[in-house]
Design a protein around this motif. Structure first.
Motif, mmCIF file in Angstrom:
data_model
loop_
_atom_site.group_PDB
_atom_site.id
_atom_site.type_symbol
_atom_site.label_atom_id
_atom_site.label_comp_id
_atom_site.label_asym_id
_atom_site.label_seq_id
_atom_site.Cartn_x
_atom_site.Cartn_y
_atom_site.Cartn_z
ATOM 1 N N MET A 25 0.712 -2.802 7.864
ATOM 2 C CA MET A 25 1.783 -2.670 6.884
ATOM 3 C C MET A 25 2.641 -1.455 7.214
ATOM 4 O O MET A 25 2.125 -0.371 7.456
ATOM 5 C CB MET A 25 1.205 -2.527 5.470
ATOM 6 N N LYS A 26 3.964 -1.629 7.233
ATOM 7 C CA LYS A 26 4.858 -0.507 7.502
ATOM 8 C C LYS A 26 4.876 0.459 6.316
ATOM 9 O O LYS A 26 4.506 0.116 5.199
ATOM 10 C CB LYS A 26 6.263 -1.023 7.805
ATOM 11 N N LYS A 27 5.345 1.676 6.573
ATOM 12 C CA LYS A 27 5.191 2.765 5.620
ATOM 13 C C LYS A 27 6.431 2.984 4.753
ATOM 14 O O LYS A 27 7.544 2.599 5.102
ATOM 15 C CB LYS A 27 4.877 4.061 6.371
ATOM 16 N N VAL A 28 6.188 3.655 3.632
ATOM 17 C CA VAL A 28 7.260 4.224 2.815
ATOM 18 C C VAL A 28 7.338 5.710 3.158
ATOM 19 O O VAL A 28 6.323 6.418 3.123
ATOM 20 C CB VAL A 28 6.990 4.042 1.313
ATOM 21 N N ILE A 29 8.533 6.169 3.497
ATOM 22 C CA ILE A 29 8.761 7.569 3.839
ATOM 23 C C ILE A 29 9.465 8.249 2.668
ATOM 24 O O ILE A 29 10.466 7.735 2.155
ATOM 25 C CB ILE A 29 9.644 7.704 5.099
ATOM 26 N N THR A 30 8.952 9.392 2.229
ATOM 27 C CA THR A 30 9.646 10.181 1.216
ATOM 28 C C THR A 30 9.946 11.558 1.787
ATOM 29 O O THR A 30 9.222 12.066 2.642
ATOM 30 C CB THR A 30 8.821 10.310 -0.081
ATOM 31 N N PHE A 31 11.026 12.166 1.304
ATOM 32 C CA PHE A 31 11.496 13.430 1.872
ATOM 33 C C PHE A 31 11.974 14.366 0.776
ATOM 34 O O PHE A 31 12.790 13.976 -0.072
ATOM 35 C CB PHE A 31 12.649 13.158 2.848
ATOM 36 N N GLY A 32 11.458 15.602 0.778
ATOM 37 C CA GLY A 32 11.904 16.582 -0.204
ATOM 38 C C GLY A 32 10.998 17.798 -0.194
ATOM 39 O O GLY A 32 10.134 17.950 0.675
ATOM 40 N N GLU A 33 11.186 18.652 -1.179
ATOM 41 C CA GLU A 33 10.393 19.882 -1.277
ATOM 42 C C GLU A 33 9.212 19.670 -2.219
ATOM 43 O O GLU A 33 9.349 19.088 -3.292
ATOM 44 C CB GLU A 33 11.254 21.034 -1.800
ATOM 45 N N PRO A 68 0.855 2.492 2.476
ATOM 46 C CA PRO A 68 0.840 3.632 3.409
ATOM 47 C C PRO A 68 2.120 4.451 3.288
ATOM 48 O O PRO A 68 3.225 3.891 3.188
ATOM 49 C CB PRO A 68 0.717 2.977 4.786
ATOM 50 N N THR A 69 1.981 5.764 3.256
ATOM 51 C CA THR A 69 3.123 6.650 3.060
ATOM 52 C C THR A 69 3.120 7.785 4.080
ATOM 53 O O THR A 69 2.093 8.121 4.654
ATOM 54 C CB THR A 69 3.100 7.285 1.656
ATOM 55 N N GLU A 70 4.281 8.378 4.252
ATOM 56 C CA GLU A 70 4.425 9.637 4.967
ATOM 57 C C GLU A 70 5.375 10.509 4.149
ATOM 58 O O GLU A 70 6.477 10.076 3.799
ATOM 59 C CB GLU A 70 5.001 9.447 6.371
ATOM 60 N N PHE A 71 4.931 11.712 3.828
ATOM 61 C CA PHE A 71 5.776 12.673 3.128
ATOM 62 C C PHE A 71 6.318 13.669 4.149
ATOM 63 O O PHE A 71 5.560 14.305 4.873
ATOM 64 C CB PHE A 71 4.976 13.391 2.045
ATOM 65 N N VAL A 72 7.638 13.784 4.199
ATOM 66 C CA VAL A 72 8.304 14.647 5.176
ATOM 67 C C VAL A 72 8.854 15.863 4.450
ATOM 68 O O VAL A 72 9.579 15.734 3.452
ATOM 69 C CB VAL A 72 9.448 13.900 5.891
ATOM 70 N N THR A 73 8.517 17.035 4.953
ATOM 71 C CA THR A 73 9.013 18.266 4.348
ATOM 72 C C THR A 73 8.912 19.399 5.353
ATOM 73 O O THR A 73 8.439 19.211 6.482
ATOM 74 C CB THR A 73 8.233 18.603 3.055
ATOM 75 N N LYS A 88 -5.840 14.558 0.287
ATOM 76 C CA LYS A 88 -6.888 14.096 -0.631
ATOM 77 C C LYS A 88 -6.495 12.798 -1.314
ATOM 78 O O LYS A 88 -7.343 11.950 -1.610
ATOM 79 C CB LYS A 88 -7.174 15.187 -1.676
ATOM 80 N N TYR A 89 -5.190 12.628 -1.541
ATOM 81 C CA TYR A 89 -4.695 11.423 -2.187
ATOM 82 C C TYR A 89 -4.156 10.407 -1.188
ATOM 83 O O TYR A 89 -3.411 9.496 -1.544
ATOM 84 C CB TYR A 89 -3.610 11.795 -3.204
ATOM 85 N N ASN A 90 -4.532 10.570 0.096
ATOM 86 C CA ASN A 90 -4.203 9.618 1.162
ATOM 87 C C ASN A 90 -2.715 9.561 1.499
ATOM 88 O O ASN A 90 -2.229 8.547 2.011
ATOM 89 C CB ASN A 90 -4.713 8.214 0.814
ATOM 90 N N VAL A 91 -2.003 10.628 1.219
ATOM 91 C CA VAL A 91 -0.597 10.708 1.606
ATOM 92 C C VAL A 91 -0.519 11.171 3.059
ATOM 93 O O VAL A 91 -1.182 12.133 3.453
ATOM 94 C CB VAL A 91 0.171 11.691 0.700
ATOM 95 N N GLY A 92 0.297 10.505 3.852
ATOM 96 C CA GLY A 92 0.471 10.892 5.243
ATOM 97 C C GLY A 92 1.211 12.221 5.360
ATOM 98 O O GLY A 92 2.230 12.437 4.692
ATOM 99 N N THR A 93 0.692 13.102 6.216
ATOM 100 C CA THR A 93 1.301 14.434 6.406
ATOM 101 C C THR A 93 1.629 14.699 7.877
ATOM 102 O O THR A 93 1.780 15.848 8.287
ATOM 103 C CB THR A 93 0.343 15.530 5.889
#
Length: 348
Positions: free
Chosen positions: A1-9, A49-54, A71-76
């Motif tokens: 499954m492709k990911k959702v990408i979020t971006f911010g502080e 599946p996610t990736e958080f960009v910051t 811990k909450y399975n967020v991609g870093t």
């Protein structure tokens, strides 16, 4: 499954315990939060599946924050660590009660993230695994560089055919770097597929108000139909946008809100049920939990706007019972509430 990408502080959150005022409290509870990180946590909880960009400094507090996200399975994998000392942004929270409103004080000026600039994030590489990109209006409010990087990401996502969503998230206390929201947001929003906001966001950022209704005077129930005019005006202004979603909140007091939402697409308005949330534990992050639920719903039920909307509203209603920014509820709990099981019986 492709990911959702979020971006911010993402910020360190320091909150007074037990509804104490700042001047009363000898301690502050430390957690983390931020609009886009909150959305990523929600989605990861639902199995997306996610990736958080910051951009974060190289110090122990930032290490702690990354550990919490993991811990909450967020991609870093795409969190960039600044070479300098830097610092994380902070916000202080005093939780209100009954007639006393909650209070947020920001301490995020000159944070590491505020010094971000175009060219340091490899958006094409990040988007290779992505199907969705989410940002909020908080990000461009922080600095010219943050606004430029947000636009940089949106343009690449558009080129690659990735769905782009935005939570307008107007914060008047953050637009301090020389431009106001109405000067910056239109170009960013014009490139989005899905936008979420409330009546204040639409009014303060774009000068768009609902026809014939004063939201500030709504005491208990809000007529979602009245917001169709807001959606129509936003659709006219931003032709690329496919779906417009409005969250509906009536505040009886700090502990008791009525909560719902509506979704507009191709001239049709979908309305959710409205939840009476009578004993709010923590409403911070409520809109982010709605957005996380909405993205999950639109991915999982792509042909059923009503089902997606109902999931989002139920997810965010549950968030009001969770302390902290993150909506750490399960998929099963949300689905049970959508079906009408909101009695809170002990699960054995």
């Amino acid at each position: 499954m492709k990911k959702v990408i979020t971006f911010g502080e993402v910020m360190l959150r320091l909150a007074t315990p037990d509804h104490l005022r700042f001047v009363q409290s000898a301690t502050l509870n430390a957690t983390f939060g931020g609009g886009e990180a909150n959305v990523a946590v929600s989605l990861a909880n639902y199995g997306i599946p996610t990736e958080f960009v910051t951009l974060l400094p190289k110090n122990d507090i930032a290490d702690w924050c990354i550990a919490e996200l993991r811990k909450y399975n967020v991609g870093t994998n795409y969190i960039i660590r600044d070479r300098g000392e830097g610092r994380m942004g902070i916000y202080f929270l005093e939780t209100g009660a009954v007639a006393r409103a909650s209070k947020v004080i920001y301490d995020r000026a000159s944070s590491t993230f505020a010094h971000i600039h175009p060219g340091i994030i490899t958006w094409r590489e990040i988007f290779e695994e992505a199907k969705w990109f989410h940002w909020t209006g908080i990000t461009p409010s922080l600095s010219q560089g943050a606004a430029d990087v947000c636009l940089e990401a949106i343009k690449v996502a558009n080129e690659l055919g990735i769905t782009v969503s935005c939570d307008l998230n107007y914060r008047k206390n953050l637009w301090k770097w020389g431009k106001i929201a109405s000067e910056v947001m239109p170009e960013l929003v014009s490139r989005c597929d899905i936008i979420l906001g409330n009546e204040e966001d639409a009014e303060k950022v774009f000068g768009i108000c609902p026809n014939g209704v004063d939201v500030k005077k709504a005491k208990d129930k809000i007529n979602a139909e009245a917001f169709k005019s807001v959606c129509e005006k936003l659709q006219t202004k931003f032709s690329k946008v496919k779906k417009i979603i409005i969250t509906l909140r009536a505040s009886i007091n700090a502990n008791y809100n009525v909560w719902g939402g509506c979704l507009f697409e191709k001239g049709k308005l979908y309305q959710s049920k409205q939840y009476d949330i009578t004993h709010i534990v923590d409403r911070v992050g409520g809109g982010d939990s709605f957005m996380g639920g909405l993205i999950y719903g639109l991915i999982s039920y792509p042909t059923d706007n009503q089902k997606a909307l109902d999931f989002a509203v139920a997810a965010s209603a549950l968030k009001h019972t969770i302390y902290g920014d993150f909506n750490i509820v399960t998929l099963k709990e949300v689905e049970q509430l959508v079906k009408g099981d909101g009695l809170g019986r002990i699960s054995r």
